[in-house]
Structure formats: C-alpha cells, structure tokens
Design an enzyme around this catalytic site. Sequence first.
Site, PDB file in Angstrom:
ATOM      1  CG  ASP A 180      90.079  12.909 -33.967  1.00 54.46           C
ATOM      2  OD1 ASP A 180      90.841  13.872 -34.243  1.00 54.46           O
ATOM      3  OD2 ASP A 180      89.604  12.169 -34.839  1.00 54.46           O
ATOM      4  CB  ILE A 181      93.274  17.354 -32.025  1.00 54.74           C
ATOM      5  CG1 ILE A 181      93.416  18.784 -31.491  1.00 54.74           C
ATOM      6  CG2 ILE A 181      93.840  17.234 -33.431  1.00 54.74           C
ATOM      7  CD1 ILE A 181      94.856  19.204 -31.209  1.00 54.74           C
TER       8      ILE A 181
ATOM      9  CG  ASN B  65     105.985  17.896 -43.040  1.00 50.59           C
ATOM     10  OD1 ASN B  65     106.177  18.736 -43.912  1.00 50.59           O
ATOM     11  ND2 ASN B  65     105.103  16.925 -43.178  1.00 50.59           N
TER      12      ASN B  65
ATOM     13  N   GLY C 157      99.789  10.968 -39.339  1.00 50.71           N
ATOM     14  CA  GLY C 157      99.468  11.333 -37.958  1.00 50.71           C
ATOM     15  C   GLY C 157      98.380  12.381 -37.850  1.00 50.71           C
ATOM     16  CB  VAL C 158      97.823  15.009 -35.303  1.00 50.56           C
ATOM     17  CG1 VAL C 158      99.032  15.857 -35.315  1.00 50.56           C
ATOM     18  CG2 VAL C 158      96.631  15.798 -34.836  1.00 50.56           C
ATOM     19  CG  ASP C 159     100.363  17.484 -41.196  1.00 50.91           C
ATOM     20  OD1 ASP C 159      99.497  18.359 -41.397  1.00 50.91           O
ATOM     21  OD2 ASP C 159     101.470  17.470 -41.770  1.00 50.91           O
TER      22      ASP C 159
ATOM     23  CB  SER D 246     107.995  15.905 -31.231  1.00 51.61           C
ATOM     24  OG  SER D 246     108.406  16.968 -32.067  1.00 51.61           O
TER      25      SER D 246
ATOM     26  N   GLY E 168     104.804  11.245 -31.903  1.00 48.95           N
ATOM     27  CA  GLY E 168     104.337  10.157 -32.771  1.00 48.95           C
ATOM     28  C   GLY E 168     105.441   9.781 -33.745  1.00 48.95           C
TER      29      GLY E 168
ATOM     30  CE1 TYR F 289     108.814  14.342 -38.393  1.00 52.55           C
ATOM     31  CE2 TYR F 289     108.575  16.416 -37.231  1.00 52.55           C
ATOM     32  CZ  TYR F 289     108.663  15.716 -38.409  1.00 52.55           C
ATOM     33  OH  TYR F 289     108.606  16.385 -39.610  1.00 52.55           O
TER      34      TYR F 289
HETATM   35  N1  AR6 Z   1      94.116  13.843 -32.524  1.00 50.98           N
HETATM   36  C1  AR6 Z   1      95.000  13.983 -31.525  1.00 50.98           C
HETATM   37  N2  AR6 Z   1      96.211  13.403 -31.506  1.00 50.98           N
HETATM   38  C2  AR6 Z   1      96.533  12.637 -32.563  1.00 50.98           C
HETATM   39  C3  AR6 Z   1      95.674  12.442 -33.663  1.00 50.98           C
HETATM   40  C4  AR6 Z   1      94.412  13.088 -33.622  1.00 50.98           C
HETATM   41  N3  AR6 Z   1      93.527  12.964 -34.598  1.00 50.98           N
HETATM   42  N4  AR6 Z   1      96.304  11.630 -34.565  1.00 50.98           N
HETATM   43  C5  AR6 Z   1      97.512  11.322 -34.041  1.00 50.98           C
HETATM   44  N5  AR6 Z   1      97.647  11.919 -32.829  1.00 50.98           N
HETATM   45  P1  AR6 Z   1     102.271  12.736 -35.027  1.00 50.98           P
HETATM   46  P2  AR6 Z   1     104.846  14.160 -34.816  1.00 50.98           P
HETATM   47  C6  AR6 Z   1      98.770  11.871 -31.875  1.00 50.98           C
HETATM   48  O1  AR6 Z   1     102.932  11.557 -35.622  1.00 50.98           O
HETATM   49  O2  AR6 Z   1     105.410  13.067 -33.971  1.00 50.98           O
HETATM   50  C7  AR6 Z   1     103.324  13.892 -39.819  1.00 50.98           C
HETATM   51  O3  AR6 Z   1     103.540  13.092 -40.940  1.00 50.98           O
HETATM   52  C8  AR6 Z   1      99.782  10.770 -32.038  1.00 50.98           C
HETATM   53  O4  AR6 Z   1      99.298   9.537 -31.510  1.00 50.98           O
HETATM   54  O5  AR6 Z   1     100.987  13.187 -35.610  1.00 50.98           O
HETATM   55  O6  AR6 Z   1     105.077  15.584 -34.413  1.00 50.98           O
HETATM   56  C9  AR6 Z   1     103.775  15.331 -40.038  1.00 50.98           C
HETATM   57  O7  AR6 Z   1     103.529  15.767 -41.358  1.00 50.98           O
HETATM   58  C10 AR6 Z   1     100.947  11.322 -31.251  1.00 50.98           C
HETATM   59  O8  AR6 Z   1     100.754  11.093 -29.851  1.00 50.98           O
HETATM   60  O9  AR6 Z   1     103.253  14.035 -35.030  1.00 50.98           O
HETATM   61  C11 AR6 Z   1     105.241  15.242 -39.740  1.00 50.98           C
HETATM   62  O10 AR6 Z   1     105.960  14.761 -40.849  1.00 50.98           O
HETATM   63  C12 AR6 Z   1     100.838  12.839 -31.486  1.00 50.98           C
HETATM   64  O11 AR6 Z   1      99.526  13.051 -32.015  1.00 50.98           O
HETATM   65  C13 AR6 Z   1     105.309  14.223 -38.616  1.00 50.98           C
HETATM   66  O12 AR6 Z   1     104.145  13.412 -38.769  1.00 50.98           O
HETATM   67  C14 AR6 Z   1     101.850  13.369 -32.485  1.00 50.98           C
HETATM   68  O13 AR6 Z   1     102.084  12.397 -33.488  1.00 50.98           O
HETATM   69  C15 AR6 Z   1     105.238  14.898 -37.271  1.00 50.98           C
HETATM   70  O14 AR6 Z   1     105.429  13.925 -36.274  1.00 50.98           O
END
Ligand code: AR6
Length: 172
Positions: A9-10, A23, A31-33, A121, A123, A125
């Site tokens: 977990d980052i 975003n 997600g991670v955000d 991107s 997750g 995206y």
């Molecule tokens: N630590 C590390 N990686 C993670 C964590 C975490 N705690 N949580 C999720 N991931 P995503 P995107 C992974 O969806 O595709 C948001 O709503 C996840 O499993 O977080 O760039 C933003 O506001 C995946 O492998 O980001 C944007 O609207 C990776 O992180 C949109 O999502 C990226 O997934 C961005 O989408």
Amino acid sequence: MELTLVQGDITEQSMDAIVNAANSSLLGGGGVDGAIHRRGGPDILRECRALRASRYEKGLPTGQAVATTAGRLPARWVIHTVGPVYARSQDRSHLLASCYAESLRVADELEAETVAFPAVSAGIYGWPMDDAARIALSTVLRASTSVVEARFVLFGAPAYAAFETALAGLRA
Ligand code: AR6
C-alpha cells in the site's frame, strides 16, 4: 538509480515522495487517490484546492505533475500526476510515460531522493497492467534524475507479477 518493486500500500511508504494517480480536478477520487486523501488528512486537499485556484484553474493537464506536502502520511510530499484514460483506438502511451518523467522532474525540484510510484492509469483508467508496467519501468529506467531509489508499490499479487515480468523483459 536503484529501482525496486514491492507489493503493498503506497500510503504506508516512508519515502521522500509518493506519487498519486490523481485526476485533473486534483480534488480526490477513488483508488489510490482516495486512499492517499483518506490517510493523509485534509491538509493535502487544502493544498490541492490552492493549486487549482492559482496555477491550475482549468485542472492539471494529463501527463503533468505537481507536488503538495503529505499531511499525516509517512512520506514528505505527494506528487500528483494525471494519467491518461486507456483508449484502444488511440495511442496515449506518451502521456503515460510523461506522468513518470514529470513526476521525477518534480521530485528533483524537491530534492527528493526516494520516490514511490503506483501503477498510474492501470486501475479505474483501464490501462492493461502489462503494458502500463512496461511503459512505467522503461520511462523510469531511461530518466536522467537525481532520485536515488524509485520504488514501484504494486497493489496485489497480479500487479506485482506484471511488473516483475516487464522488468525482466526490459533487462533481458
Ligand atoms: N497503494 C498502491 N496502489 C494502489 C492503492 C494503494 N493504496 N490503491 C489502489 N492502487 P487507480 P488510475 C492501485 O484506479 O487508473 C481515481 O478516482 C490500483 O490497484 O487508483 O490512474 C482518480 O481520482 C491500480 O493498480 O488510478 C482518478 O479519477 C493502480 O493503483 C482515477 O481514479 C492505479 O489505479 C485514476 O485512475
């Protein structure tokens, strides 16, 4: 530069900077955000709002990066970058590569020596993990930067395995 892969977990990483897959609104999301804002507390959002009001009235463009402090997280800074939404009909890989190059450029400005990245991107995206991993790793390996450690923090075993395979392919 040392490039490392970990599964985890980052938000738990004690690095100088962690990168957020944000975003363009910079106002949070899932997600991670979502995890970064939830665990980091309100200071991060306050700084993001200030950035929107000053430098990014129309939002942070895709492929760019900007830093805030990290609130209650163990990191010192959060570098917010906006990945491209995956589109089968259009090659946006230069924008995904730009997220990593620009994040490292911001890290250099901050004099951050250790930086953690998620799979931007790959997750919500929708970017296929294998391709996202190849673009991420090749861009970071090619970058000219003062960062000493770039750590990819992969959420779950499949993401970790995809990065491991991609890294082996690039080093072969
Ligand atoms: N630590 C590390 N990686 C993670 C964590 C975490 N705690 N949580 C999720 N991931 P995503 P995107 C992974 O969806 O595709 C948001 O709503 C996840 O499993 O977080 O760039 C933003 O506001 C995946 O492998 O980001 C944007 O609207 C990776 O992180 C949109 O999502 C990226 O997934 C961005 O989408």
